[in-house]
Structure formats: structure tokens, C-alpha cells
Scaffold this motif. Structure first.
Motif, PDB file in Angstrom:
ATOM      1  N   SER A 183       2.660   1.802  -3.283  1.00 21.85           N
ATOM      2  CA  SER A 183       1.738   2.301  -4.386  1.00 21.85           C
ATOM      3  C   SER A 183       1.650   3.968  -4.228  1.00 21.85           C
ATOM      4  N   LYS A 184       2.046   4.522  -3.095  1.00 24.19           N
ATOM      5  CA  LYS A 184       2.105   6.003  -2.787  1.00 24.19           C
ATOM      6  C   LYS A 184       3.487   6.408  -3.009  1.00 24.19           C
ATOM      7  N   LYS A 225      -2.940  12.027   4.567  1.00 19.02           N
ATOM      8  CA  LYS A 225      -3.422  12.283   3.169  1.00 19.02           C
ATOM      9  C   LYS A 225      -3.043  13.526   2.708  1.00 19.02           C
ATOM     10  N   PRO A 263       1.862  12.999   3.317  1.00 22.15           N
ATOM     11  CA  PRO A 263       2.400  11.790   3.391  1.00 22.15           C
ATOM     12  C   PRO A 263       4.282  11.896   3.578  1.00 22.15           C
ATOM     13  N   TYR A 272       0.708  -1.253  -0.093  1.00 23.67           N
ATOM     14  CA  TYR A 272      -0.124  -0.058  -0.015  1.00 23.67           C
ATOM     15  C   TYR A 272       0.799   1.292   0.120  1.00 23.67           C
ATOM     16  N   LEU A 273       1.803   1.283   0.773  1.00 24.08           N
ATOM     17  CA  LEU A 273       2.788   2.268   0.859  1.00 24.08           C
ATOM     18  C   LEU A 273       3.629   2.477  -0.575  1.00 24.08           C
TER      19      LEU A 273
END
Length: 308
Positions: free
Chosen positions: A65-66, A273, A276, A62-63
Motif C-alpha cells: 500500500s506504500k 516514515k 521508506p 501494508y508495504l
């Protein structure tokens, strides 16, 4: 958002109930160890550990992907670091748990700190200086500092660290201070081994960070730390991590809420959000791998799916 808030409240309630049931057992060496550090029999909780590791993998994906790098800092159980103080050796399953986690992280390309290796080096160099409290459940300031040094060494090898502004950080060592970290009130009623309630002292440090020295003056640090009670200000792990990296660290650790709730709460926050981090350090006590979401320590089984 309402669902996340409800789940968090439910998890915190379940955690508070579970913590009141945690017990400790004295050994003939005069040390106290948490009972939950050792399964009653081999492979008893292997499936739970697999679930915990898979969730950490999911958080890492998840991280990534960001565009965020995850670095895991495992906190070895006290019974592993001071196994010579136990009345019986660790079970086969418990004995292999730490290395099993490191192997999993390596296989899945998750950056991880070998905290235990750093501890073993420290013990060889000065065996008289403890890393954990004899009667407590946590590391002391020395154990915290060595973990911070080991974590900083991993961070400093990341290309992303060079893109983060340096800050001026100073460290001052303070006089010994009596610690309140004790498990004496948690001893099992049926225990027949006598133990002396000794006074233990810690060697605290004061770390000062001057973020105004940042060249770009970032409002929010680009390194975030999600942790547990091990990252409480008492042992200054977050600030010592800042000291050894010379970078500011945003500390979003929460005491008494296991490892999943602090991470879920941060990843669901407006702070995450809107600003980050580039690097996220996750302080993960080894013993909490025994309690994945959905176990008796945490109520929610699908919190990763609630993230934006």
C-alpha cells in the motif's frame, strides 16, 4: 506512540524470559539441535504457524500500500538442513513446515527466497563444507553467504532494483576464526547422550561498501533488511547481500527479539516514515514461525494494528 513503546518493552521482556528457557538436545552423531525446532507431536503448532503466516501477509499488504516490495528470506531450521544427524526423523508436521510456508507466500504473491534449495545445491557441490555450526544454533558465514546469494538472485529480478543506484562493494576473505556460537550450556539436564565440546571455526569475510560511488548519492539505502541474530555482523549477511546486489543495504536487524519486534520497531520508526525503502528484505528463521505475537515468545497480539 506511547502505546507502541510500552508494547515493545513488554515484548522484549517476554522474549528475554523465553530465551532463558530454550534448551538443546545432543544426538549420537555429536551434533546439538534446538528442542524448539521439532514439535512434540504432529500438527501441535499448526494454528500458530497459520497465524504467523497471516501476519506476514498483512505486513506485505501494508508495504504494498506504500509502494514497497517485501521479499522474505526464510532461514531453514538446522534440523532440516542436517536431518541426517538426527537420532529420529522430523515429525510429519515439522517436515512439511518449510514448504508449507513457501507455498503460502507463492499463493499470496509474496516474493520469497528458497534458501533450502540453495543449501541443497551447495551440499551436493561441497558436502564437507558446513552451512551451520555443529554445536551452535546459527548458520555460519558460508550458510549466510549462500542465503545472501539466493536472496540477491530474487532481488535482481525485480524491476525496482534497476531504479536503485549501484555502489562499489568489495569482499575480502579472512583467516579462520574460533566461533563462540555454542549450545553446550543449553543441553537438557536429563540428557544421557555424551557429547564432546569441540572447537569450531568460521571463515569470516570483510565487506566494504563505498556509498559515495552512488550516482545520486542517496542518503538512505533503498533496500532495507529486517532480521534477527542471523543477520548479526558476525556472519555479515547484510553486507554480503549488498555485495551480491551491488546496492547499499540499510540493516535494521535486532538480535534476541524474534521476528515481530524488529519489524514493528522499524515500521514505526521515524526513519521508515521519512525515508521508506523501495524493497524490504525480511530474514525469517523458520523456527520463529512457531511463535506468533500473543504466544509465549511475544506478548503483543495486535501490533500490526498500531502501525500508522
Amino acid at each position: 506512540m506511547r502505546r507502541i513503546s510500552f508494547l515493545l518493552a513488554l515484548c522484549i521482556f517476554a522474549e528475554s524470559i523465553a530465551l532463558s528457557q530454550v534448551t538443546s538436545t545432543p544426538t549420537r552423531s555429536g551434533w546439538l539441535f534446538l528442542d524448539e525446532e521439532q514439535p512434540l507431536k504432529d500438527n501441535e503448532l499448526d494454528s500458530d504457524i497459520d497465524i504467523s503466516l497471516s501476519i506476514i501477509k498483512g505486513v506485505s499488504h501494508y508495504l504494498v500500500s506504500k509502494g514497497i516490495i517485501l521479499v522474505v528470506t526464510p532461514v531453514p531450521i538446522k534440523a532440516r538442513v542436517y536431518s541426517d544427524k538426527l537420532d529420529a526423523p522430523l515429525s510429519l508436521s515439522a517436515n512439511s513446515r518449510y514448504q508449507r510456508a513457501l507455498d503460502f507466500f507463492k499463493k499470496n504473491n509474496i516474493f520469497a527466497v528458497d534458501t533450502l534449495a540453495a543449501y541443497r545445491r551447495a551440499q551436493r557441490q561441497s558436502p564437507q563444507n558446513l552451512l551451520y555450526f555443529q554445536l551452535g544454533s546459527h548458520w555460519n558465514t558460508r550458510g549466510s553467504e549462500i542465503a545472501a546469494q539466493a536472496t540477491a538472485q530474487v532481488l535482481m529480478k525485480l524491476p525496482q532494483i534497476q531504479e536503485i543506484d549501484k555502489v562499489n562493494v568489495s569482499l575480502r576473505r579472512l583467516p579462520p576464526l574460533k566461533t563462540e556460537d555454542s549450545m553446550m550450556k543449553m543441553i537438557r539436564p536429563e540428557s544421557t547422550i555424551p557429547i564432546v565440546d569441540i572447537i569450531e571455526y568460521d571463515n569470516p569475510v570483510d565487506v566494504t561498501i563505498n556509498s559515495s560511488d552512488s550516482l545520486l548519492g542517496d542518503a538512505v539505502p533503498s533496500i532495507a533488511l529486517v532480521g534477527t541474530s542471523y543477520s548479526e555482523k558476525t556472519w555479515n549477511f547484510p553486507k554480503m547481500l549488498a555485495y551480491y546486489t551491488k546496492r547499499d543495504v540499510l540493516d535494521v536487524s535486532l538480535a534476541g527479539q524474534q521476528i515481530w519486534i524488529p519489524m514493528q520497531k522499524y515500521l514505526s520508526s521515524t526513519e521508515f516514515k521519512e525515508a521508506p525503502p523501495r524493497i524490504l528484505v525480511w530474514e525469517v528463521p523458520e523456527r520463529y514461525l512457531l511463535y506468533p505475537p500473543g504466544g509465549y515468545r511475544v506478548a503483543d497480539t495486535g501490533w500490526l494494528n498500531t502501525l500508522p
